[in-house]
Design a protein around this motif. Structure first.
Motif, short mmCIF file in Angstrom:
data_model
loop_
_atom_site.label_atom_id
_atom_site.label_comp_id
_atom_site.label_asym_id
_atom_site.label_seq_id
_atom_site.Cartn_x
_atom_site.Cartn_y
_atom_site.Cartn_z
N UNK A 1 63.26 -12.83 -14.75
CA UNK A 1 63.56 -11.44 -15.08
C UNK A 1 63.26 -11.13 -16.54
N UNK A 2 63.06 -9.83 -16.81
CA UNK A 2 62.87 -9.37 -18.18
C UNK A 2 61.79 -10.18 -18.91
N UNK A 3 60.65 -10.29 -18.28
CA UNK A 3 59.58 -11.12 -18.84
C UNK A 3 59.04 -10.53 -20.13
N UNK A 4 58.63 -11.41 -21.02
CA UNK A 4 58.02 -11.03 -22.29
C UNK A 4 56.66 -11.72 -22.41
N UNK A 5 55.82 -11.25 -23.32
CA UNK A 5 54.52 -11.93 -23.50
C UNK A 5 54.68 -13.42 -23.83
N UNK A 6 55.81 -13.81 -24.42
CA UNK A 6 56.04 -15.22 -24.74
C UNK A 6 56.25 -16.07 -23.49
N UNK B 1 53.20 -30.65 -3.61
CA UNK B 1 53.79 -29.41 -4.12
C UNK B 1 52.69 -28.38 -4.32
N UNK B 2 52.91 -27.16 -3.84
CA UNK B 2 51.94 -26.09 -4.01
C UNK B 2 52.67 -24.85 -4.51
N UNK B 3 52.34 -24.45 -5.73
CA UNK B 3 52.94 -23.26 -6.31
C UNK B 3 52.17 -22.00 -5.91
N UNK B 4 52.86 -20.88 -5.92
CA UNK B 4 52.24 -19.58 -5.69
C UNK B 4 53.10 -18.52 -6.34
N UNK B 5 52.55 -17.31 -6.43
CA UNK B 5 53.32 -16.20 -6.95
C UNK B 5 52.96 -15.78 -8.36
N UNK B 6 52.12 -16.57 -9.04
CA UNK B 6 51.73 -16.19 -10.38
C UNK B 6 50.92 -14.90 -10.37
N UNK B 7 51.06 -14.13 -11.45
CA UNK B 7 50.40 -12.83 -11.51
C UNK B 7 50.36 -12.33 -12.93
N UNK B 8 49.70 -11.21 -13.13
CA UNK B 8 49.74 -10.50 -14.40
C UNK B 8 50.71 -9.35 -14.27
N UNK B 9 51.72 -9.33 -15.12
CA UNK B 9 52.75 -8.31 -15.07
C UNK B 9 52.97 -7.74 -16.47
N UNK B 10 53.77 -6.69 -16.54
CA UNK B 10 54.06 -6.06 -17.82
C UNK B 10 55.40 -6.55 -18.37
N UNK B 11 55.56 -6.47 -19.66
CA UNK B 11 56.82 -6.85 -20.29
C UNK B 11 57.97 -6.08 -19.64
N UNK B 12 59.05 -6.81 -19.36
CA UNK B 12 60.20 -6.21 -18.71
C UNK B 12 60.22 -6.37 -17.21
N UNK B 13 59.07 -6.74 -16.63
CA UNK B 13 58.99 -6.93 -15.18
C UNK B 13 59.67 -8.22 -14.76
N UNK B 14 59.85 -8.33 -13.46
CA UNK B 14 60.36 -9.56 -12.85
C UNK B 14 59.27 -10.15 -11.96
N UNK C 1 49.97 -25.84 -10.45
CA UNK C 1 50.31 -24.78 -11.40
C UNK C 1 49.89 -23.40 -10.92
N UNK C 2 50.59 -22.40 -11.44
CA UNK C 2 50.26 -21.01 -11.14
C UNK C 2 50.37 -20.21 -12.44
N UNK C 3 49.40 -19.36 -12.69
CA UNK C 3 49.30 -18.63 -13.96
C UNK C 3 50.18 -17.39 -13.95
N UNK C 4 50.98 -17.26 -14.99
CA UNK C 4 51.76 -16.04 -15.22
C UNK C 4 51.32 -15.45 -16.55
N UNK C 5 50.90 -14.21 -16.52
CA UNK C 5 50.48 -13.52 -17.73
C UNK C 5 51.32 -12.26 -17.88
N UNK C 6 51.95 -12.11 -19.04
CA UNK C 6 52.79 -10.95 -19.30
C UNK C 6 52.15 -10.14 -20.42
N UNK C 7 51.80 -8.90 -20.13
CA UNK C 7 51.19 -8.03 -21.13
C UNK C 7 52.26 -7.16 -21.77
N UNK C 8 52.00 -6.80 -23.02
CA UNK C 8 52.97 -5.99 -23.77
C UNK C 8 52.79 -4.52 -23.48
#
Length: 119
Positions: A84-89, A4-17, A112-119
């Motif tokens: 959808x509607x990502x939050x920092x949590x 299994x190989x994950x991809x697509x993780x990124x740093x996004x803003x709150x409310x993004x998808x 694993x792939x890192x997802x970071x959601x900024x406020x």
């Protein structure tokens, strides 16, 4: 064996998808369930959703029901998690996993792939 190989993780803003992908290879997945989990810093690994490879029946954790959607493409051997509607949590490392549908564990995991959601 299942790889299994994950991809697509990124740093996004709150409310993004964001859509995560999991490329699956190895043995046939007939009779398997594919799951998405996440692990936030200092926390345990939490179940998010799973999908049966054969009939695409899905199940979600209450915490993400209505915001996250799991899907699979049998022809491409891919599993997806649309968030959808990502939050920092939601900031965490997200993992793809595979296990027998009638089993009680997931023996196969991606890196694993890192997802970071900024406020």
């Amino acid at each position: 064996q299942v790889q299994l190989v994950e991809s697509g993780g990124s740093t996004v803003k709150a409310g993004d998808s964001l859509r995560l992908s999991c490329q699956v290879s190895g043995r046939s997945l007939a009779g398997y369930a594919m799951g998405w989990f996440r692990q936030a810093p200092g926390e345990g690994r939490d179940f998010m959703a799973n999908i049966a490879w054969d009939d695409a029946v899905t199940y979600y954790a209450d915490s993400v029901k209505g915001r996250f959607t799991i899907s699979r493409d049998n022809a491409k051997n891919m599993v997806y998690l649309l968030m959808n509607d990502l939050t920092p949590q939601d900031t965490a490392v997200y993992y793809c996993a595979a296990g027998l549908l009638k089993g009680d564990s997931y023996p196969y995991w991606g890196q694993g792939t890192q997802v970071t959601v900024s406020s």
